[in-house]
Design a protein around this motif. Structure first.
Motif, PDB file in Angstrom:
ATOM      1  N   VAL A 168     -11.143   5.202 -40.931  1.00  0.00           N
ATOM      2  CA  VAL A 168     -10.382   4.084 -41.470  1.00  0.00           C
ATOM      3  C   VAL A 168     -11.271   2.871 -41.637  1.00  0.00           C
ATOM      4  O   VAL A 168     -12.326   2.750 -41.026  1.00  0.00           O
ATOM      5  CB  VAL A 168      -9.188   3.734 -40.551  1.00  0.00           C
ATOM      6  CG1 VAL A 168      -8.241   4.899 -40.464  1.00  0.00           C
ATOM      7  CG2 VAL A 168      -9.669   3.331 -39.158  1.00  0.00           C
ATOM      8  N   ASN A 169     -10.814   1.942 -42.495  1.00  0.00           N
ATOM      9  CA  ASN A 169     -11.478   0.667 -42.722  1.00  0.00           C
ATOM     10  C   ASN A 169     -12.923   0.851 -43.176  1.00  0.00           C
ATOM     11  O   ASN A 169     -13.846   0.272 -42.625  1.00  0.00           O
ATOM     12  CB  ASN A 169     -11.420  -0.208 -41.470  1.00  0.00           C
ATOM     13  CG  ASN A 169     -11.727  -1.671 -41.781  1.00  0.00           C
ATOM     14  OD1 ASN A 169     -11.656  -2.095 -42.924  1.00  0.00           O
ATOM     15  ND2 ASN A 169     -12.070  -2.435 -40.758  1.00  0.00           N
ATOM     16  N   SER A 170     -13.096   1.684 -44.187  1.00  0.00           N
ATOM     17  CA  SER A 170     -14.418   1.925 -44.756  1.00  0.00           C
ATOM     18  C   SER A 170     -14.391   1.546 -46.227  1.00  0.00           C
ATOM     19  O   SER A 170     -13.390   1.755 -46.918  1.00  0.00           O
ATOM     20  CB  SER A 170     -14.794   3.404 -44.613  1.00  0.00           C
ATOM     21  OG  SER A 170     -15.955   3.698 -45.371  1.00  0.00           O
ATOM     22  N   SER A 171     -15.490   0.998 -46.695  1.00  0.00           N
ATOM     23  CA  SER A 171     -15.584   0.616 -48.108  1.00  0.00           C
ATOM     24  C   SER A 171     -16.111   1.750 -48.979  1.00  0.00           C
ATOM     25  O   SER A 171     -16.246   1.601 -50.192  1.00  0.00           O
ATOM     26  CB  SER A 171     -16.509  -0.600 -48.261  1.00  0.00           C
ATOM     27  OG  SER A 171     -17.806  -0.305 -47.756  1.00  0.00           O
ATOM     28  N   ASP A 172     -16.397   2.892 -48.369  1.00  0.00           N
ATOM     29  CA  ASP A 172     -16.954   4.019 -49.124  1.00  0.00           C
ATOM     30  C   ASP A 172     -15.846   4.785 -49.841  1.00  0.00           C
ATOM     31  O   ASP A 172     -14.818   5.101 -49.241  1.00  0.00           O
ATOM     32  CB  ASP A 172     -17.683   4.973 -48.184  1.00  0.00           C
ATOM     33  CG  ASP A 172     -18.900   4.327 -47.529  1.00  0.00           C
ATOM     34  OD1 ASP A 172     -19.500   3.456 -48.171  1.00  0.00           O
ATOM     35  OD2 ASP A 172     -19.222   4.701 -46.380  1.00  0.00           O
ATOM     36  N   PRO A 173     -16.044   5.131 -51.111  1.00  0.00           N
ATOM     37  CA  PRO A 173     -15.070   5.976 -51.810  1.00  0.00           C
ATOM     38  C   PRO A 173     -14.950   7.334 -51.121  1.00  0.00           C
ATOM     39  O   PRO A 173     -15.911   7.846 -50.551  1.00  0.00           O
ATOM     40  CB  PRO A 173     -15.669   6.122 -53.213  1.00  0.00           C
ATOM     41  CG  PRO A 173     -16.628   4.981 -53.347  1.00  0.00           C
ATOM     42  CD  PRO A 173     -17.169   4.732 -51.978  1.00  0.00           C
ATOM     43  N   VAL A 174     -13.754   7.910 -51.179  1.00  0.00           N
ATOM     44  CA  VAL A 174     -13.501   9.209 -50.554  1.00  0.00           C
ATOM     45  C   VAL A 174     -13.278  10.240 -51.650  1.00  0.00           C
ATOM     46  O   VAL A 174     -12.431  10.044 -52.534  1.00  0.00           O
ATOM     47  CB  VAL A 174     -12.272   9.138 -49.629  1.00  0.00           C
ATOM     48  CG1 VAL A 174     -11.996  10.505 -49.005  1.00  0.00           C
ATOM     49  CG2 VAL A 174     -12.496   8.097 -48.544  1.00  0.00           C
ATOM     50  N   PRO A 175     -14.026  11.343 -51.636  1.00  0.00           N
ATOM     51  CA  PRO A 175     -13.837  12.364 -52.674  1.00  0.00           C
ATOM     52  C   PRO A 175     -12.471  13.023 -52.557  1.00  0.00           C
ATOM     53  O   PRO A 175     -11.868  13.054 -51.482  1.00  0.00           O
ATOM     54  CB  PRO A 175     -14.963  13.366 -52.395  1.00  0.00           C
ATOM     55  CG  PRO A 175     -15.317  13.164 -50.964  1.00  0.00           C
ATOM     56  CD  PRO A 175     -15.082  11.716 -50.676  1.00  0.00           C
ATOM     57  N   PRO A 176     -11.965  13.571 -53.670  1.00  0.00           N
ATOM     58  CA  PRO A 176     -10.637  14.199 -53.643  1.00  0.00           C
ATOM     59  C   PRO A 176     -10.625  15.487 -52.836  1.00  0.00           C
ATOM     60  O   PRO A 176     -11.643  16.161 -52.678  1.00  0.00           O
ATOM     61  CB  PRO A 176     -10.337  14.468 -55.115  1.00  0.00           C
ATOM     62  CG  PRO A 176     -11.674  14.528 -55.774  1.00  0.00           C
ATOM     63  CD  PRO A 176     -12.555  13.591 -55.022  1.00  0.00           C
ATOM     64  N   ARG A 177      -9.443  15.817 -52.310  1.00  0.00           N
ATOM     65  CA  ARG A 177      -9.240  17.091 -51.642  1.00  0.00           C
ATOM     66  C   ARG A 177      -9.050  18.176 -52.682  1.00  0.00           C
ATOM     67  O   ARG A 177      -8.501  17.948 -53.772  1.00  0.00           O
ATOM     68  CB  ARG A 177      -7.986  17.026 -50.772  1.00  0.00           C
ATOM     69  CG  ARG A 177      -8.087  16.099 -49.585  1.00  0.00           C
ATOM     70  CD  ARG A 177      -8.864  16.727 -48.454  1.00  0.00           C
ATOM     71  NE  ARG A 177      -8.162  17.879 -47.896  1.00  0.00           N
ATOM     72  CZ  ARG A 177      -8.737  18.833 -47.172  1.00  0.00           C
ATOM     73  NH1 ARG A 177     -10.033  18.800 -46.960  1.00  0.00           N
ATOM     74  NH2 ARG A 177      -8.024  19.826 -46.680  1.00  0.00           N
ATOM     75  N   GLY A 178      -9.471  19.399 -52.352  1.00  0.00           N
ATOM     76  CA  GLY A 178      -9.239  20.517 -53.246  1.00  0.00           C
ATOM     77  C   GLY A 178      -7.764  20.886 -53.289  1.00  0.00           C
ATOM     78  O   GLY A 178      -7.011  20.629 -52.353  1.00  0.00           O
ATOM     79  N   ARG A 179      -7.361  21.463 -54.384  1.00  0.00           N
ATOM     80  CA  ARG A 179      -5.975  21.909 -54.501  1.00  0.00           C
ATOM     81  C   ARG A 179      -5.763  23.160 -53.657  1.00  0.00           C
ATOM     82  O   ARG A 179      -6.705  23.901 -53.374  1.00  0.00           O
ATOM     83  CB  ARG A 179      -5.624  22.170 -55.963  1.00  0.00           C
ATOM     84  CG  ARG A 179      -5.703  20.896 -56.803  1.00  0.00           C
ATOM     85  CD  ARG A 179      -4.989  21.025 -58.117  1.00  0.00           C
ATOM     86  NE  ARG A 179      -4.916  19.749 -58.818  1.00  0.00           N
ATOM     87  CZ  ARG A 179      -4.118  19.493 -59.838  1.00  0.00           C
ATOM     88  NH1 ARG A 179      -3.314  20.454 -60.298  1.00  0.00           N
ATOM     89  NH2 ARG A 179      -4.097  18.305 -60.411  1.00  0.00           N
ATOM     90  N   PRO A 180      -4.526  23.415 -53.237  1.00  0.00           N
ATOM     91  CA  PRO A 180      -4.280  24.591 -52.387  1.00  0.00           C
ATOM     92  C   PRO A 180      -4.632  25.882 -53.098  1.00  0.00           C
ATOM     93  O   PRO A 180      -4.436  26.020 -54.308  1.00  0.00           O
ATOM     94  CB  PRO A 180      -2.780  24.497 -52.087  1.00  0.00           C
ATOM     95  CG  PRO A 180      -2.215  23.589 -53.130  1.00  0.00           C
ATOM     96  CD  PRO A 180      -3.300  22.649 -53.498  1.00  0.00           C
ATOM     97  N   THR A 181      -5.151  26.825 -52.337  1.00  0.00           N
ATOM     98  CA  THR A 181      -5.548  28.110 -52.912  1.00  0.00           C
ATOM     99  C   THR A 181      -4.388  29.100 -52.933  1.00  0.00           C
ATOM    100  O   THR A 181      -4.499  30.162 -53.556  1.00  0.00           O
ATOM    101  CB  THR A 181      -6.709  28.710 -52.110  1.00  0.00           C
ATOM    102  OG1 THR A 181      -6.313  28.835 -50.732  1.00  0.00           O
ATOM    103  CG2 THR A 181      -7.942  27.816 -52.201  1.00  0.00           C
ATOM    104  N   GLN A 182      -3.292  28.790 -52.255  1.00  0.00           N
ATOM    105  CA  GLN A 182      -2.098  29.627 -52.316  1.00  0.00           C
ATOM    106  C   GLN A 182      -0.882  28.732 -52.445  1.00  0.00           C
ATOM    107  O   GLN A 182      -0.890  27.572 -52.030  1.00  0.00           O
ATOM    108  CB  GLN A 182      -1.979  30.508 -51.072  1.00  0.00           C
ATOM    109  CG  GLN A 182      -1.807  29.748 -49.768  1.00  0.00           C
ATOM    110  CD  GLN A 182      -1.735  30.694 -48.571  1.00  0.00           C
ATOM    111  OE1 GLN A 182      -2.364  31.743 -48.557  1.00  0.00           O
ATOM    112  NE2 GLN A 182      -0.962  30.316 -47.563  1.00  0.00           N
TER     113      GLN A 182
END
Length: 422
Positions: free
Chosen positions: A17-31
């Motif tokens: 929390v409280n970070s200025s770094d961008p966060v990459p997206p999560r992958g979509r569910p595989t099932q």
């Protein structure tokens, strides 16, 4: 069904929390996610997941760890699709049940419960404002396990209802630009519905993919409460979205349950916070607290003043939960018969529930320390998370205005306003 348990995960790799770094997206569910079939199943799954989520709640709060594995298990369980109408393949549960599900989960970890709130409200908006084609497509996303995020509020606008994010039409697409804050759910989502204003100053929802070029999600949420909701910011720079994913926001232009639905989810989270705090108080008094010297008792649980205080908290909690159920029934009535009169009744009853859930959440989390004693403030117990969560989440909209609108309804016959905070 067997509830999907959160997989073991290396917490050192979690975005903090409280970070200025961008966060990459999560992958979509595989099932595909499980599809819940009934109100009864929804409640049973909620209880099973709550037991799992409670285990690491203090650790996640203390260390600022996002509930990544937990949210994956949560959405795969089918609970994120319970208000998809039966006509489109969902359970179409009652709003009494939906509120109860959220309260059960919030008692275990209110941050996890809050991450769902905008997804469920937006699913309801699709039902109210979407075309049949949009409903088929968007509800299919939900039932498959895709999660909606949130890009609604803005940090620097004049009021919470003022929006500077703009959308313009460009051929078969629309292009969106703006910046959002308080974006609960966006970081761990697969699709981010963005609230924007078009060329005609009409409010719209634009359903953009979380990994679309031009979307940057930052976990810069620095609140002392609800720390692991990832309610940070979303930057939207020339994000291009197919125009069939644009949904006009018209539900507040006519009597609908849109406002009460948004509010009952908020109230349910606060009810859950209160129940979790009372449960923690009872457990601590029984196992760690000492009896006060003047009581003459052998255990803290025999102190008559403590006993009376627990009784008072339980009575107030049960009253709040009863109003929450009444509000859910009123919303269900408004869904079936959305007249001005029926919707006003649902809005007022939900406001009444919001008042009591707010009051018991703050009271219970404060009484926790008074009844448990000084040792309950030690950092190793992290019991202050209950108070911090209650104080932060109950600020979502000012309860002082609930008293006004409820009083104006009963005294002067004036219906409450129609917007997401009413």
């Amino acid at each position: 069904m067997g509830v999907i348990e959160p997989q073991s995960i290396d917490y050192t790799q979690h975005p903090r929390v409280n970070s200025s770094d961008p966060v990459p997206p999560r992958g979509r569910p595989t099932q595909a996610a499980h599809v819940i079939a009934s109100d009864e199943e929804a409640l049973a799954v909620a209880h099973q997941l709550a037991a799992q989520f409670a285990v690491g709640a203090a650790l996640r709060d203390r260390e600022g760890l996002l509930p990544i594995a937990e949210i994956d298990a949560y959405s795969q369980s089918g609970l994120w699709g319970i208000n998809v109408p039966k006509a489109y393949g969902g359970a179409g549960v009652s709003y009494r049940t939906l509120a109860r599900v959220i309260a059960i989960l919030a008692a275990a970890d209110p941050s996890i419960a809050q991450i769902t709130q905008n997804h469920l409200a937006i699913t309801g908006h699709i039902d109210l404002d979407g075309t049949d084609e949009q409903k088929k497509e968007f509800f299919a996303w939900v039932l498959s396990g895709l999660r909606f995020g949130n890009a609604f509020s803005e940090l620097n606008s004049k009021t919470v209802a003022a929006f500077e994010t703009r959308v313009v039409r460009d051929g078969d697409d629309v292009v969106v630009n703006g910046e959002k804050f308080y974006t609960t759910g966006a970081l761990l989502s697969h699709i981010i519905p963005i609230v924007a204003v078009d060329e005609n100053d009409q409010g719209v929802l634009v359903f953009a993919d979380r990994d679309a070029p031009g979307i940057t999600v930052t976990n810069n949420w620095s609140s002392f409460g609800q720390r692991t909701t990832a309610s940070g910011s979303v930057k939207i720079e020339n994000v291009r979205v197919p125009k069939h994913r644009l949904l006009p926001i018209a539900a507040f232009d006519r009597p609908t349950i849109a406002g009460p639905v948004s509010q009952i989810i908020q109230a349910a989270i606060d009810a859950g916070i209160a129940r979790g705090a009372i449960d923690a108080t009872i457990a601590f008094v029984k196992t760690h607290s000492r009896p006060w010297v003047d009581s003459g008792k052998e255990t803290a649980g025999e102190d008559p003043f403590t006993i009376a205080a627990i009784g008072d908290l339980k009575i107030r909690l049960h009253a709040a939960e009863a109003l929450l159920a009444i509000a859910g029934d009123a919303i269900d009535a408004g869904y079936e018969n959305p007249t001005e009169e029926v919707i006003a009744d649902a809005t007022v009853k939900t406001a009444e529930a919001k008042v009591l859930t707010t009051e018991i959440a703050i009271l219970a989390t404060n009484k926790l320390f008074e009844l448990s004693g000084t040792r309950s403030t030690l950092a190793k117990y992290d019991l202050d998370r209950h108070w911090r969560n209650a104080r932060a989440h109950t600020l979502h909209d000012p309860v002082r205005w609930k008293f006004f609108h409820v009083g104006n309804f009963y005294l002067n016959g004036l219906n409450p306003p129609r917007h997401p905070w009413s």
